[in-house]
Write a protein that holds these residues in place. Structure first.
Motif, short mmCIF file in Angstrom:
data_model
loop_
_atom_site.label_atom_id
_atom_site.label_comp_id
_atom_site.label_asym_id
_atom_site.label_seq_id
_atom_site.Cartn_x
_atom_site.Cartn_y
_atom_site.Cartn_z
N ALA B 196 18.28 -21.83 -49.28
CA ALA B 196 18.42 -20.44 -49.58
C ALA B 196 17.97 -19.88 -50.81
O ALA B 196 18.16 -19.31 -51.55
CB ALA B 196 19.87 -20.02 -49.07
N GLY B 197 18.09 -21.31 -51.15
CA GLY B 197 17.45 -21.69 -52.84
C GLY B 197 18.80 -21.80 -53.77
O GLY B 197 19.11 -21.21 -54.49
N GLY B 198 20.22 -22.11 -53.13
CA GLY B 198 21.58 -22.45 -54.11
C GLY B 198 22.26 -21.14 -53.86
O GLY B 198 22.14 -20.17 -52.36
N PHE B 199 23.48 -20.80 -54.71
CA PHE B 199 24.13 -19.81 -54.37
C PHE B 199 23.64 -19.29 -54.35
O PHE B 199 22.73 -18.55 -56.08
CB PHE B 199 25.08 -20.34 -55.49
N GLN B 200 23.64 -17.84 -53.81
CA GLN B 200 23.13 -16.25 -54.46
C GLN B 200 24.32 -15.34 -54.45
O GLN B 200 25.10 -15.13 -53.50
CB GLN B 200 22.12 -15.83 -53.70
N ASP B 201 24.43 -14.32 -54.94
CA ASP B 201 26.02 -13.63 -55.11
C ASP B 201 25.32 -12.71 -54.14
O ASP B 201 24.15 -12.32 -53.96
CB ASP B 201 25.03 -12.85 -56.09
N GLY B 202 26.80 -12.36 -53.23
CA GLY B 202 26.38 -10.69 -52.99
C GLY B 202 26.11 -11.77 -51.02
O GLY B 202 26.05 -10.94 -50.33
N THR B 203 25.34 -12.72 -51.08
CA THR B 203 25.84 -13.41 -49.22
C THR B 203 26.49 -14.22 -49.30
O THR B 203 26.41 -15.16 -49.41
CB THR B 203 24.24 -13.30 -49.04
N TYR B 204 27.61 -14.25 -48.06
CA TYR B 204 28.35 -15.35 -47.95
C TYR B 204 27.75 -16.29 -46.54
O TYR B 204 27.06 -15.63 -45.25
CB TYR B 204 29.43 -14.51 -47.08
N LEU B 205 27.36 -17.34 -46.82
CA LEU B 205 26.49 -18.18 -46.63
C LEU B 205 27.12 -18.70 -45.04
O LEU B 205 25.69 -19.12 -44.26
CB LEU B 205 26.38 -19.80 -47.61
N LEU B 206 28.21 -18.72 -44.15
CA LEU B 206 27.85 -18.92 -43.75
C LEU B 206 28.85 -18.50 -42.53
O LEU B 206 29.21 -18.71 -41.84
CB LEU B 206 28.95 -20.50 -44.00
N ARG B 207 28.42 -17.15 -42.68
CA ARG B 207 28.80 -15.86 -41.44
C ARG B 207 27.54 -16.40 -40.88
O ARG B 207 26.24 -16.54 -40.90
CB ARG B 207 28.66 -14.35 -42.76
N PHE B 208 28.36 -15.15 -39.53
CA PHE B 208 27.38 -15.88 -38.14
C PHE B 208 25.67 -15.18 -38.09
O PHE B 208 25.22 -15.96 -38.53
CB PHE B 208 27.80 -16.05 -37.52
N ASP B 209 25.87 -13.61 -39.18
CA ASP B 209 24.95 -13.48 -39.16
C ASP B 209 23.51 -14.01 -39.92
O ASP B 209 22.81 -14.41 -40.32
CB ASP B 209 24.82 -12.31 -39.58
N GLU B 210 24.27 -13.93 -41.07
CA GLU B 210 23.18 -15.40 -42.13
C GLU B 210 23.17 -16.46 -41.24
O GLU B 210 21.70 -17.15 -41.51
CB GLU B 210 23.81 -15.67 -43.11
N ILE B 211 23.47 -17.46 -41.47
CA ILE B 211 23.13 -18.97 -40.36
C ILE B 211 22.14 -18.01 -38.91
O ILE B 211 20.61 -18.55 -39.59
CB ILE B 211 24.47 -19.50 -39.71
#
Lengths: 481, 672, 100, 83
Positions: B196-211
């Motif tokens: 994801a290229g580091g921390f990004q605001d607004g996205t929750y990285l470890l949420r299942f849909d993101e994963i």
């Protein structure tokens, strides 16, 4: 004229120490209990001043003092520990004739740590380092009728003196090669040091000096003895506070001044981190004195924090800095809980009086002192890295950073270590809750209860809502990169 | 109006039991029967909310409840209720509710009653939070909390050394799995951060849909391990499965589960049969898109699951302790569920359906089995089957309900129709899927495992029934039927064990298929499977009659074996037998010979060897676990001697350390 | 002009003598004296560097560190005195109730 | 005991060797000629100026160090409460 408002926290701590010393002389032992509350208030005031000063930046006194996010974060750590310790010490120094000496030394030690955090020059750093050391040498031997306390103090003093000589020797080489003692100037004139063989010698001599405070193996040998022998409240200060002073000094010196020598010290810290965490955890398994066990666990924790130097990414530094605050709460609190048990054993005169912090004395603590046992459980679970505690958050950030930087093997070693650590933490919990008590239930004195609750609150808040703390740690890490 | 209100209240599902925990923990001792009413009401409320949500979802599967709140940095806490979570929620809260009611009577008079209810309430809260968490970290946190509660509850009677030891063992063993799980999460996090290229605001990285949305990129990452190119996705999923092995008692980390029976029987029913141990299955199901896209992972699961099912079955036959038989039976059934998931490499998303279907059915009949066993133990006072016998006469309701549960466990029903116990439908689905898998890949090992395990299941459960309920008492016990507060939950569960499967068979599968096919996740399973080099079968036709009937046939065969050995022999002994009768005593001795004789020959030497090997294996794993502990302590004892207590040594160590460190760093940095 | 390295060599030698003393002596007073030796050899380094780089910082540092060494000795002797009061001896290798 | 001494000696020798190698292997930046001011051979004034301007912060800290060690030393060395 310098704007002294930037130094308000330091001035508050120093002034409180001096006031206590002054008025303590004229007080009778019975009224001296007030001094403890006074010290607590002073530290609290300094804490508030520190938190309010977040975000300000300044260099003072011809660039020898630097007020920035890093120094403010670590001041927060030291003042928190000092607050917990001075709160708990109200009970410890009850009816003592030497309350004012005790509190003055605690406050001066805190002052030394705070100055180290913001010093930007080797001379100031060394003086402040020694201030914290001397005050804690005397504190470690504060029970001068207790052979253990004196022996711990003696060992602490001797190894401390050798280490400060090593550190001074190392500083002299850095000075010789760069012609300056100012940290930013050293970074500018580093070329000779980076190219010469003396560079690595100076780096390791400095590591020895700071590693003594951090209690990294093999500079740790004094730590278990001193932590076990000292009064528990002082062990708390040593383990939770003065250990962090070593870290902040190392952060400033290695990352800001000696950045050009990064391969050298990065590798040295990698070795030390691995050896320290493994040694600490393995030896802790067979300890029967709880304070000694906590001392070894403290070694292990120092090993985890030292991973920040080994990984050296912004995330790792954030994790390491965050870990120092997390560790301040959990280890500080754990020693206070041990202090409460020692107090219980010595006043009740039941159990193993020779080693008042023996594991057997913790039998059935859940029934004898439910609050102390509950808080202790929270602390050891946090130390082991069980979720919902600050320790878990700190470990996740730190270990993830290691994986991200491609040092998966280091993260694996660290994770295995923290799994092993549960072995002895769980044993302590088992003693407290699963074994029958040997004595009746007694009430926990207010100062201990307050200190324990404060530390527990810190552990849980940092575990449940780490956002602001991580932000602060990230700000502090930005100073370094 | 009602809709929005319900969504708002989803977070209450775990919160209410948590609140109940706080109340019972602090005030339980002052309330009647340990403040049991508080958790019962709280869990009942949770159950109602979950049930309503489930029913609404059933009507409209797309309407997933998803709420996320920022926690810190790129992480969040949140609620995700899709069909998968909904059925788990309803099951967990329902079983937990029944068991809490049952426990009011079961735990009555125990000095630690309040503590018991506080701990089970906390457990329920943690389990519910595990099920509805919408990100992997929250799931892990609840996972650990669940483990902690389990530890506390196994060691509930900590005055018994065996209980304390069992608690310790459970804690340490599952910890091995937890460490793997955490390692998996850490690797996943760092990979995601990289992608994801580091921390990004607004996205929750470890949420299942993101994963899940990063799966294609994740599977492209490879690492070289011992010369093999391994996909990161495989590493991560296998580490997750490692966590599941620990929690769900799969081979070889199953050793803690039988020992965990030291806790109160209600705890065994709640935690070690119906809910917590299924968390591992749930984890795999929850992250199933990752598994299906990871080469080889599902195969490992299928083999290990099948083997566990068989292995635990062999252990079940030789146990004499009522609860231990059930414990091994649980391990075996969990193996079935894992096998079902592992078959996803051939049957795709249907795997989640059949596995979860078995999970739910199993929760009903296994909880029932445990509660019946608890009822017997409560009334009779022993759990050694050799001392029981003829309990049917004194406890008719318990005997009836337990027989129903046994039938469900063994999977009795008529193939091709919708008549059958609930276990029949779900277990047959798994076995048939294994057959399909065999046909598809020409790999018959999972099928062989599942059929053999079905035979063993039938044998051990009817052995238990016959030894406990039929025949004459083999010791002097005074039994009585349990009070209504215990038998009512039994009857409710018995009804579920009987009819739940038949009623929901087709609907259930379709409902669960929606989990990964709705707007929330929106995944194309086919392309994911291609990433994992798995080929999914088209809709399968009907198998031959023999395949459909074979599980039933082996179940009946098992029943017959148990009947011959454990029922008929009692008749031979005759009604005149009594311990005072010297003739009987002689016969009793003969019976032992007889038993050995028949057991040996009727089950065959093969079985004997397998059982022996299983036990040897068990001992070996056990001693490895113990051995690591002993080794650590030994090393520790030696290393602590370094600390001689003499200052001079300390100073020498410091200087030696400095010198060696300089040389080492110099050497290495020169060489590199 | 004497080369700088002579000073450095002398300082390193003095430092090592101090170290050897700390590692072998049992008597607490001697150990503290050896530590003073180590600190002073570092001071020697500082002063030498100060002269040879033509900066005064090193000499200032040396003055500070002399003051610190005095304070350190004070604390050390005080601890030794307390130990002497309790055990009637200052042989530190016999002080090992805290170990392992 | 003799073994210990030998060991200590070896360790110290190792340490000395390392430091010596480091010191000798470095080409130190030095001024070619020591600065000589014939009028004023002393640099006390310069040091004094530095201490009270540039290094006033360490100086203040040092005062507290002395106070702290004074308190600590007096407390520990006082003989009251002796058995």
């Amino acid at each position: 004229m310098e704007n002294l408002m930037f130094l308000a926290p330091e001035i508050a701590v120093a002034a409180t120490g001096l006031i206590i010393l002054l008025i303590g002389v004229f007080m009778s032992p019975r009224t001296k209990n007030v001094l403890g509350y006074l010290a607590t208030l002073g530290v609290l005031a300094a804490l508030v001043l520190t938190v309010r000063s977040f975000g300000t930046e300044a260099t003072m006194f011809s660039g020898t003092v630097s007020i920035d996010a890093l120094s403010q974060f670590f001041k927060l750590v030291f003042l928190t520990v000092s607050l917990i310790v001075s709160l708990a010490s109200i009970k410890y120094t009850e009816n003592s004739d030497h309350t004012e000496e005790f509190y003055t030394l605690v406050l001066f030690a805190t002052l030394g740590m705070m100055v180290v955090a913001s010093s930007n020059d080797f001379i100031l750093l060394f003086c402040a380092f020694e201030l914290a050391s001397f005050a804690t040498y005397a504190l470690a031997g504060f029970e001068k009728q207790n052979p253990g306390s004196l022996e711990g103090a003696m060992k602490y003093f001797m190894i401390g003196a050798v280490s400060s000589a090593l550190m001074l020797f190392g500083i002299s080489f850095v000075y010789g090669a760069t012609g300056t003692t100012s940290i930013p100037m050293i970074a500018e004139n580093i070329s000779l040091l980076a190219e010469s063989p003396i560079g690595i010698v100076a780096v390791v001599l400095l590591i020895a000096g700071f590693g003594f405070k951090m209690a990294l193996v093999p500079f740790h040998m004094w730590a278990p003895d001193a932590y076990q022998g000292s009064p528990s409240v002082v062990s708390s200060l040593l383990s939770a506070g003065s250990k962090k002073m070593g870290f902040v000094a190392a952060f400033r010196v290695f990352i800001l001044a000696l950045a050009a020598l990064q391969p050298d010290w990065q590798f040295a810290f990698t070795i030390l981190a691995v050896v320290t965490m493994t040694f600490g955890n393995v030896v802790a398994v067979s300890q029967t004195s709880v304070k000694r066990m906590l001392a070894y666990s403290s070694l292990a924790q120092a090993g985890y924090i030292a991973m920040a130097f080994a990984v050296m990414t912004p995330m790792a530094l954030t994790g390491g800095i965050f870990y120092t605050l997390a560790h301040a709460f959990m280890k500080g609190g754990a020693f206070i809980a041990a202090a409460a048990v020692v107090w219980m054993i010595t006043t009740q005169r039941t159990g193993d009086l020779q080693v008042p912090d023996h594991l057997d004395n913790f039998r059935g603590l859940g029934k004898r002192m439910p609050l102390a046992a509950l808080c202790m459980t929270v602390f050891v679970f946090a130390l082991a890295g069980i979720p919902l505690t600050s320790g878990f958050m700190a470990k996740v950030v730190l270990f993830s950073s290691a994986v991200q930087a491609g040092m998966t093997w280091l993260a694996v070693i660290a994770i295995l270590n923290s799994a092993l650590s549960l072995f002895y933490y769980a044993r302590l919990v088992r003693y407290m809750y699963f074994l029958p008590p040997e004595g009746k239930k007694i009430g926990l004195p207010f100062p201990y209860a307050a200190a324990l609750l404060l530390a527990t609150a810190g552990v849980l808040v940092m575990g449940l809502w780490p956002e602001p703390f991580l932000q602060w740690a990230m700000e502090a890490a930005k100073v370094l990169i | 109006m009602v809709k929005t209100a319900l969504k708002e209240f989803a977070f209450l599902i775990p919160l209410l039991p948590a609140l109940a925990f706080v109340i019972t923990f602090f005030f339980g001792r002052k309330m009647s029967s340990g403040g049991a009413i508080v958790p019962i009401l709280a869990i009942a409320a949770s159950f109602v909310i979950s049930l309503v949500i489930t029913l609404r979802l059933l009507a409209n599967p797309g309407e997933v409840i998803s709420q996320s709140y920022s926690w810190f940095a790129v992480l969040n806490i949140g609620v995700l209720i899709d069909p998968l979570a909904a059925v788990m929620l309803s099951m967990v809260s329902f079983v937990s509710l029944l068991i809490h009611i049952y426990a009011v009577s079961y735990m009555a008079g125990d000095p630690g009653e309040a503590r018991y209810f506080a701990e089970t309430a906390l457990f329920t809260a943690a389990m519910l939070s595990l099920v509805l968490s919408d990100n992997i970290l929250q799931l892990f946190v609840s996972w650990e909390l669940v483990g902690l509660c389990s530890y506390l509850l196994i060691g509930f009677w900590f005055e018994r050394p065996s209980a304390a030891a069992a608690a310790k063992k459970a804690f340490l063993t599952t910890r091995v799995g937890d460490v793997m799980f955490l390692t998996g999460i850490i690797i996943l996090t760092s990979d995601l951060l990289k992608l994801a290229g580091g921390f990004q605001d607004g996205t929750y990285l470890l949420r299942f849909d993101e994963i899940f949305s990063y799966i294609p990129q994740l599977s492209a990452l490879h690492s070289n391990i011992f010369g093999f190119e391994v996909s990161h996705l495989t590493i991560i999923t296998l580490l997750f499965f490692g966590g599941a092995i620990g929690k769900s008692g799969q081979f070889p980390l199953h050793v803690w589960l039988p020992d965990a029976m030291e806790g109160p029987t209600t705890v065994s029913a709640l935690i070690h049969a119906a809910t917590m141990v299924t968390a591992g299955v749930y984890l795999v199901a929850r992250t199933f898109p990752m598994f299906i896209a990871a080469p080889d992972s599902l195969m490992v699961i299928a083999y290990l699951g099948g083997f566990t099912a068989l292995f635990a079955g062999t252990m079940g036959i030789v146990m004499n302790d009522l609860k231990r038989v059930l414990a091994y039976s649980t391990i075996s059934q969990l193996g079935y569920m894992m096998l079902g998931l592992g078959l996803g490499s051939a049957i795709g998303l249907e795997a989640v359906g059949i596995s979860l279907f078995h999970l739910i059915n199993h929760a009903f009949f296994k909880a029932l089995l445990f509660l019946c066993a608890g009822s017997v133990i409560h009334a009779v006072g022993t759990q050694d089957m050799r001392e029981l016998g003829g309990v049917r006469k004194v406890m008719p309701i318990t005997a009836a309900t337990m027989t129903i549960a046994a039938l469900a466990l063994a999977g009795f029903g008529i193939p091709g129709t919708s008549i059958g116990t609930s276990g029949f439908f779900s277990k047959d689905a798994i076995i048939e899927a294994a057959y399909l898998f065999g046909e598809h890949s020409n790999n018959w090992i999972p099928y062989a495992f599942s059929i053999a395990a079905a035979l063993l299941t039938s044998i051990y459960i009817f052995r238990l029934i016959f030894m406990t309920f039929t025949g004459k008492p083999r010791s002097n016990y005074h039994g009585h039927e349990s009070p209504a507060i215990m038998t009512i939950p039994l009857s409710i569960l018995a009804i579920f064990a009987l009819v739940f499967g038949g009623l929901t068979k087709t609907g259930f599968m379709d409902f669960l298929k929606e989990t990964f096919a709705n707007s929330f996740v929106n995944l194309n399973i086919g392309s994911l499977a291609a990433l994992g080099r798995n080929q999914i079968l088209e809709a399968a036709g009907h198998e031959s009659l023999f395949v459909q009937w074979l599980p039933m046939i082996v179940a009946i065969a098992g029943l017959a074996v148990a009947f011959i050995i454990y029922y008929l022999r009692i008749i031979k002994l005759g009604p005149l037998a009594s311990m005072k009768n010297p003739v009987y005593r002689l016969l009793y001795k003969r019976y032992y010979q007889h038993e050995i004789y028949t057991e040996f020959f009727s089950l065959g030497i093969v079985y004997g060897i397998i059982a022996f090997l299983s036990q040897v294996l068990d001992v070996i794993i056990d001693s490895i676990v113990e051995g690591i502990g002993i080794l650590t302590v030994g090393v520790s004892e030696e290393l602590r001697k370094v600390q001689t207590g003499v200052i001079q040594t300390y100073a020498t160590a410091v200087i030696l350390g400095v010198s060696l460190l300089i040389i080492l760093v110099k050497l290495i940095t020169e060489v590199l | 002009m004497i080369p700088l390295i002579f000073y450095l060599g002398l300082a390193a030698l003095l430092f090592s003598i101090g170290l050897y003393g700390v590692m072998t002596h049992k008597n607490g007073i001697r150990m503290i004296m050896c530590i003073e030796l180590m600190l002073n050899s570092a001071n020697l380094n500082l002063v030498a560097f100060s002269s040879y780089t033509d900066t005064l910082n090193g000499q200032v540092f040396a003055i500070f560190s002399i003051a610190l060494a005095a304070a350190e000795a004070a604390v050390g002797f005080a601890i030794l005195m307390a130990i002497y009061r309790m055990h009637d001896k200052i042989n530190l290798d016999e002080l090992n109730i805290l170990r392992w | 005991m003799r073994i210990n001494r030998l060991l200590s000696f070896l360790v110290v020798l190792l340490f000395t060797a390392i430091v010596m190698v480091g010191a000798f292997g470095t080409s130190w930046n030095t001024v070619s000629e020591l600065p000589q001011n014939p009028a004023d051979q002393s640099n006390i004034e310069g040091i004094g100026m530095l201490i009270f301007t540039h290094y006033v912060a360490p100086f203040e800290v040092l005062s507290i160090v002395l106070l702290a060690s004074l308190i600590g030393a007096i407390y520990l060395a006082k003989g009251e409460g002796n058995r």
